[in-house]
Design a protein around this motif. Sequence first.
Motif, short mmCIF file in Angstrom:
data_model
loop_
_atom_site.label_atom_id
_atom_site.label_comp_id
_atom_site.label_asym_id
_atom_site.label_seq_id
_atom_site.Cartn_x
_atom_site.Cartn_y
_atom_site.Cartn_z
N GLN A 164 0.81 -1.21 0.00
CA GLN A 164 0.00 0.00 0.00
C GLN A 164 0.85 1.27 0.00
OE1 GLN A 164 -2.44 -0.84 3.49
NE2 GLN A 164 -4.18 -1.38 2.16
N LEU A 165 2.17 1.10 -0.02
CA LEU A 165 3.09 2.22 0.06
C LEU A 165 3.87 2.39 -1.25
CD1 LEU A 165 4.58 1.33 3.56
CD2 LEU A 165 2.71 2.93 3.09
N TYR A 166 4.32 3.60 -1.52
CA TYR A 166 5.26 3.82 -2.60
C TYR A 166 6.67 3.50 -2.12
CZ TYR A 166 1.60 6.39 -5.10
OH TYR A 166 0.45 6.75 -5.75
N PRO A 169 10.96 3.87 -2.33
CA PRO A 169 11.92 4.94 -2.65
C PRO A 169 12.14 4.98 -4.16
CG PRO A 169 12.72 3.57 -0.84
CD PRO A 169 11.51 2.88 -1.39
N PRO A 170 12.21 6.15 -4.77
CA PRO A 170 12.27 6.24 -6.23
C PRO A 170 13.39 5.43 -6.87
CG PRO A 170 11.89 8.41 -5.29
CD PRO A 170 12.14 7.48 -4.12
N ASP A 183 11.72 -1.24 -13.07
CA ASP A 183 10.66 -2.25 -13.23
C ASP A 183 11.11 -3.30 -14.25
OD1 ASP A 183 9.11 -0.72 -11.50
OD2 ASP A 183 8.22 0.42 -13.14
N ASN A 227 9.34 5.95 -13.83
CA ASN A 227 8.58 5.60 -12.63
C ASN A 227 9.20 6.29 -11.42
OD1 ASN A 227 7.23 4.49 -10.49
ND2 ASN A 227 7.94 2.40 -10.80
N PRO A 228 8.76 7.51 -11.07
CA PRO A 228 9.34 8.22 -9.93
C PRO A 228 8.82 7.75 -8.59
CG PRO A 228 7.63 9.56 -10.93
CD PRO A 228 7.74 8.33 -11.78
N LEU A 229 7.93 6.74 -8.60
CA LEU A 229 7.33 6.27 -7.34
C LEU A 229 7.89 4.91 -6.91
CD1 LEU A 229 3.65 7.37 -8.03
CD2 LEU A 229 5.42 8.57 -6.72
N GLY A 230 8.90 4.43 -7.58
CA GLY A 230 9.61 3.25 -7.11
C GLY A 230 9.02 1.93 -7.56
N SER A 231 9.89 0.93 -7.65
CA SER A 231 9.49 -0.42 -8.06
C SER A 231 8.94 -1.21 -6.88
CB SER A 231 10.68 -1.14 -8.68
OG SER A 231 11.14 -0.45 -9.83
N SER A 232 8.32 -2.33 -7.18
CA SER A 232 7.60 -3.15 -6.19
C SER A 232 8.36 -3.33 -4.88
CB SER A 232 7.33 -4.54 -6.79
OG SER A 232 6.96 -5.46 -5.79
#
Length: 374
Positions: free
Chosen positions: A56-58, A60-61, A86, A247-252
């Motif tokens: 449920q969290l983003y 680190p980029p 990714d 993807n500035p919100l980071g991978s899984s």
Amino acid sequence: MTSRAQSKGIHGMAASFEQLLASPDIIWMGQNTTHLAPPRAVVEAMEESLAAREFQLYAPPGGFAELRELVVEDLGRAGFDAWITDGAVAGLHQICTVLGGEVSRLITTDPGWPWPGRFLGRSGIPVSALDVYENPGRTLRAEQVAAVIEPRSIIYLIDPLNPLGSRYGRDELEAIVALARETDSYIVHDCTYRHFASGHTLVADLSPDRTFTTYSFSKWLGLAGMRLGAVVARPELLASIMAVPANPLGSSIVGQRGAIAGLRGREPWLEYVRSVNRANIDRVEAVVAETGLGEVVVPGSHGNFLAVDVSGSGLLADDVCERLLDEANVFIRPGTYQSPRFGERFVKISTSVPTEWVERFADAWRALALEPVR
């Protein structure tokens, strides 16, 4: 069973992965991914992440600091940095997207991985896909590069080479690096299959200032569905292409937790997966020789796959793959996905899989060898 008509997708003969996933007893030997049961620590790390609802969290980029450090350590590149992406292919897309406005040409191989050429082709960058199928050693030669290179080109080296399994020697790489230096060109060293190779040389050892290394967790650790990879380079070079990431919100986060656990315990796992892979390569080579159906293109492949040339059998690569899928639920890949010139001549068979899958493949290959050509 999945028929050829049902399985055709955006890659021609390539079966729809969604349809294949719906078949519970499919033998997955067409994606070069590891299908061995992963280390327990990797599964536990991902289960703990799920239980904590980290999904449920983003993230680190650039990825968790520990994971970035472990990737750099795994490559032995002290002083370098890694950006978690990714999958390795997302890293390639980022490199091509950012550099597309300043480079003059992409130099790649046929056979090879087609996507960098497609990415740069959208920017109008010309692509030179040079024949390696008929070269000694099945690798790109410096004289081929010299014939097409322009100032500020990108040389894309897959090493070991997907789909053939060949590996570049240090002398070969030094000659290509010299050309890159002379022309102020970049080298993208795709090391997706490095963990399966013996005697592998990193281009970043030879040309640290102009080399991007791409890294994958899909192959050696078997996290293909988590979509996790990395780009590794000198910090200032990496910053030049990752300032505006796709993807500035980071991978899984879940995948990254598993990857950290995998890298912490990588040595015993790598010893195991390499031994299984090598035994499976030997087994596939033996059944090809036994049946006379095809010829291994690079014996003793440095990857987790083998290419088998079937052109002398009267069958096309697509036909071989179709019949194995239809008649035995064994999924392998035709070369047409990775080679417009030579693809109908060879099939690619993944080998970092359970031993019983290889035996199923061997039975299906024998049966195909006994069938009359249609």
